[in-house]
Design a protein around this motif. Structure first.
Motif, PDB file in Angstrom:
ATOM      1  N   THR A 174       0.847  -1.194   0.000  1.00 52.95           N
ATOM      2  CA  THR A 174       0.000   0.000   0.000  1.00 52.95           C
ATOM      3  C   THR A 174       0.884   1.245   0.000  1.00 52.95           C
ATOM      4  N   PRO A 175       0.651   2.197  -0.906  1.00 48.23           N
ATOM      5  CA  PRO A 175      -0.316   2.183  -2.004  1.00 48.23           C
ATOM      6  C   PRO A 175       0.134   1.256  -3.130  1.00 48.23           C
ATOM      7  N   GLN A 176      -0.787   1.003  -4.068  1.00 51.90           N
ATOM      8  CA  GLN A 176      -0.482   0.103  -5.176  1.00 51.90           C
ATOM      9  C   GLN A 176       0.058   0.906  -6.381  1.00 51.90           C
ATOM     10  N   THR A 177       1.105   0.335  -6.994  1.00 49.44           N
ATOM     11  CA  THR A 177       1.708   0.963  -8.177  1.00 49.44           C
ATOM     12  C   THR A 177       1.645  -0.026  -9.347  1.00 49.44           C
ATOM     13  N   GLU A 178       2.244   0.351 -10.458  1.00 51.38           N
ATOM     14  CA  GLU A 178       2.297  -0.517 -11.652  1.00 51.38           C
ATOM     15  C   GLU A 178       3.087  -1.791 -11.351  1.00 51.38           C
ATOM     16  N   LEU A 179       3.917  -1.764 -10.299  1.00 51.71           N
ATOM     17  CA  LEU A 179       4.780  -2.918 -10.013  1.00 51.71           C
ATOM     18  C   LEU A 179       4.248  -3.804  -8.886  1.00 51.71           C
TER      19      LEU A 179
END
Ligand code: GDR
Length: 343
Positions: free
Chosen positions: A148-153
């Motif tokens: 958290t938070p969420q990214t492209e990876l």
């Protein structure tokens, strides 16, 4: 105009949009029209009841027949339109429904992406201007979040047949990009809402019920889990991000999110506060039938990549979004019932 190549007609760029009758399809069509595009929208089925509404609301959209379950129809549609850009927004998009219609969801929201990529690959576009492809990926792919938070990876851990289908769609876009050098991008969009949202989704269900309760047309709103948290933005802001992805020299994947999260309870509280009702709990009933077999508890996105590489910024924040939706539903429901809009 279908059947006549855009290249013979003029230099107007051409876009082909699946899911044109949905919330995002409508916002995107308006945005692209404003940018000077000729917009084709794909509609499926015989005597589709949504067609009339789209023709009335978006008269500039040229409708083409096709079905995400049928590759030949996608190839024919794309051959007729000769698009520069293809936006695949069509899907079974209601997570709750995907539990009861899992196979259909996998076929349309998952395999449908593969069929679209194949159609784009077959039709191709001009040598110096190959078709660019956008896939509507989803924050539901993160499911039981690994960070958290969420990214492209952030690794995926989907929690519904819908989420699983979207993971397949996302991965196959990456695969076609790497295998065939296609300009194919995915937008990992967190929840995005607005007055055009279907009534089955929680934001619109709540704002519509609040309006009807305020007008004396309804006594309560029946909901499921009030504890889950979502990163909610405005759909109108998010379609611009889709377009920006296809204007880049290189394709890629981008999270679009606000970076803020709110619980369903906060949404309910805020929506009731908009019409001056503080004792919101008196109007809310919970029913287990709206609980999901597996829930996504917390989503919050990090859109740093979109901000820095695309220059994308969400403009409408959570309070403004709720205000906009409640105001819209008050107008709508008052007009339907022949009542004055409360001041
Ligand atoms: P979501 O949207 O599943 O996040 O997917 P939805 O609005 O359906 O649910 C959000 C959260 O609200 C809880 N909830 C309820 N949901 C609905 N629909 N109805 C209720 O009565 C209710 N009560 C509580 C849900 O359990 C959930 O936690 C949306 C869709 O648009 C997807 O297509 C898209 O990919 C993602 O957002 C990003």
């Amino acid at each position: 105009m279908a059947g006549v190549s855009r290249r013979l007609l003029c230099l107007m760029p051409t876009a082909f949009v699946t899911g044109i009758t949905g919330q995002d399809g409508q916002h995107l069509a308006e945005f692209l029209h404003g940018q000077g595009y000729h917009v084709f929208g794909m509609v499926k089925g015989q005597n589709n009841p949504r067609v009339e509404r789209i023709q009335a609301e978006l008269p500039f959209v040229e409708l083409v027949s096709g079905d995400l379950a049928d590759l030949p129809s996608l190839v024919s549609a794309m051959e007729a339109c000769q698009p520069d850009e293809v936006y695949n927004l069509g899907a079974i998009s209601f997570v709750a429904l995907s539990f009861s219609q899992a196979e259909l969801t996998a076929n349309i929201s998952g395999l449908g992406v593969l069929r679209m990529l194949e159609a784009v690959r077959m039709v191709g576009g001009a040598k110096d201007n190959p078709i660019r492809f956008y896939q509507a990926s989803s924050s539901e792919m993160f499911g039981q979040v690994r960070e958290t938070p969420q990214t492209e990876l952030t690794p995926f851990h989907p929690r519904s047949p819908y989420g699983c289908a979207k993971v397949f769609g996302h991965d196959i876009v990456v695969n076609y990009r790497e295998s065939y050098g296609m300009h194919a991008s995915s937008g990992i969009l967190f929840n995005h809402e607005g007055p055009r949202r279907g009534i089955e989704f929680v934001t619109r269900k709540v704002t519509n019920a609040v309006a009807r309760i305020k007008l004396g047309l309804q006594d309560e709103v029946v909901l499921g889990n009030l504890d889950s948290k979502r990163d909610w933005g405005y759909a109108g802001d998010y379609v611009k991000g889709m377009w920006l992805m296809l204007q880049q020299d290189q394709p890629g994947d981008y999270v679009l999110a606000t970076g803020e999260t709110h619980s369903i309870e906060e949404l309910v509280q805020r929506a009731f506060a908009e019409v001056g009702i503080d004792n919101w709990a008196d109007y809310v009933r919970q029913d287990p039938k709206f609980l999901r077999p597996a829930e996504v508890d917390l989503l919050i996105g990090d859109a740093t990549k979109a901000r820095t590489k695309l220059g994308w910024e969400p403009e409408v924040d959570f309070p403004a979004l709720v205000k906009m939706m409640v105001a819209h539903d008050l107008q709508l429901e008052a007009a339907k019932a022949g009542l004055p809009v409360p001041g």
